[in-house]
Design a protein around this motif. Structure first.
Motif, PDB file in Angstrom:
ATOM      1  N   UNK A 184      82.203  20.581  57.485  1.00 42.63           N
ATOM      2  CA  UNK A 184      81.424  20.551  58.719  1.00 42.63           C
ATOM      3  C   UNK A 184      82.375  20.256  59.875  1.00 42.63           C
ATOM      4  N   UNK A 185      82.614  21.242  60.731  1.00 37.12           N
ATOM      5  CA  UNK A 185      83.562  21.041  61.836  1.00 37.12           C
ATOM      6  C   UNK A 185      83.036  20.046  62.870  1.00 37.12           C
ATOM      7  N   UNK A 186      81.732  19.891  62.938  1.00 40.59           N
ATOM      8  CA  UNK A 186      81.160  18.926  63.879  1.00 40.59           C
ATOM      9  C   UNK A 186      81.485  17.489  63.459  1.00 40.59           C
TER      10      UNK A 186
ATOM     11  N   UNK B 188      79.052  32.902  61.847  1.00 42.22           N
ATOM     12  CA  UNK B 188      79.685  33.114  63.150  1.00 42.22           C
ATOM     13  C   UNK B 188      81.059  33.710  62.899  1.00 42.22           C
ATOM     14  N   UNK B 189      81.378  34.759  63.618  1.00 40.99           N
ATOM     15  CA  UNK B 189      82.649  35.480  63.464  1.00 40.99           C
ATOM     16  C   UNK B 189      82.895  35.868  62.007  1.00 40.99           C
ATOM     17  N   UNK B 190      81.874  36.421  61.371  1.00 40.46           N
ATOM     18  CA  UNK B 190      81.963  36.934  60.000  1.00 40.46           C
ATOM     19  C   UNK B 190      82.306  35.874  58.957  1.00 40.46           C
ATOM     20  N   UNK B 191      82.059  34.620  59.259  1.00 40.82           N
ATOM     21  CA  UNK B 191      82.301  33.536  58.302  1.00 40.82           C
ATOM     22  C   UNK B 191      81.061  32.653  58.235  1.00 40.82           C
ATOM     23  N   UNK B 192      80.846  32.042  57.089  1.00 38.58           N
ATOM     24  CA  UNK B 192      79.729  31.116  56.929  1.00 38.58           C
ATOM     25  C   UNK B 192      80.231  29.697  57.183  1.00 38.58           C
TER      26      UNK B 192
ATOM     27  N   UNK C  58      74.078  18.709  63.628  1.00 37.91           N
ATOM     28  CA  UNK C  58      75.419  19.289  63.706  1.00 37.91           C
ATOM     29  C   UNK C  58      75.353  20.807  63.771  1.00 37.91           C
ATOM     30  N   UNK C  59      74.482  21.392  62.971  1.00 39.03           N
ATOM     31  CA  UNK C  59      74.289  22.846  62.989  1.00 39.03           C
ATOM     32  C   UNK C  59      73.843  23.312  64.370  1.00 39.03           C
ATOM     33  N   UNK C  60      72.857  22.637  64.938  1.00 40.82           N
ATOM     34  CA  UNK C  60      72.330  23.015  66.252  1.00 40.82           C
ATOM     35  C   UNK C  60      73.399  22.892  67.332  1.00 40.82           C
TER      36      UNK C  60
ATOM     37  N   UNK D 176      74.907  26.046  69.507  1.00 36.85           N
ATOM     38  CA  UNK D 176      74.806  26.006  70.964  1.00 36.85           C
ATOM     39  C   UNK D 176      76.134  26.332  71.644  1.00 36.85           C
ATOM     40  N   UNK D 177      77.251  25.896  71.049  1.00 38.83           N
ATOM     41  CA  UNK D 177      78.563  26.124  71.666  1.00 38.83           C
ATOM     42  C   UNK D 177      79.671  26.190  70.606  1.00 38.83           C
TER      43      UNK D 177
END
Length: 147
Positions: free
Chosen positions: A36-38, A57-61, A69-71, A75-76
């Motif tokens: 989780x990058x967040x 996003x950008x062809x990756x899951x 965190x997902x939201x 959003x950005x």
């Protein structure tokens, strides 16, 4: 002749299935190995995301530990996605797309950077500003290259 046809077929298949032209470092586990990058921003540590909270996003899951965190990511994503598509920041500064270890990370000026391993991160830490400038200059040239 059969050997030549077999060899050409093998080479062709290998090229099709091996190299990926991905702007995002992704494995079978997902972008950033399923982390989780967040969490780097919210928890100050790497956490493995779950399939319950995911997006493409950008062809990756991308996987997350919570709906929040997902939201926030949706959003950005440009704000929270790791720089250089999650490839090693030091490697990018040297002109290479290199996989990363989610445990070897740094946030600099609000941006997430990942490195190949903790030893490379130590090299990265010694001269971050210059290496970031180098990587920023090189990334547009290599981001679509095969890994």
């Amino acid at each position: 002749m059969k050997k030549v046809i077999f060899l050409l077929t093998f080479v062709f298949w290998t090229v099709l299935t091996q190299g990926q032209s991905s702007e995002v470092y992704s494995t079978k586990k997902g972008a950033v190995n399923g982390y989780d990058v967040m969490a780097y921003f919210t928890e100050s540590k790497p956490l493995i995301g779950t399939t319950q909270f995911s997006t493409i996003w950008k062809d990756a899951t991308w996987y997350f530990v919570s709906k929040e965190n997902l939201t926030a990511f949706i959003t950005d994503p440009e704000k929270y996605a790791p720089q250089f598509g999650g490839y090693c920041a030091y490697g990018t500064s040297q002109g290479h797309k290199v996989p990363t270890d989610p445990e070897a990370w740094t946030i600099v000026d609000g941006k997430l950077y990942l490195n190949y391993n903790k030893d490379v991160k130590m090299k990265w830490n010694k001269n971050q500003k210059e290496l970031i400038d180098q990587a920023n200059a090189i990334w547009p040239k290599i981001k679509d290259a095969l890994e």
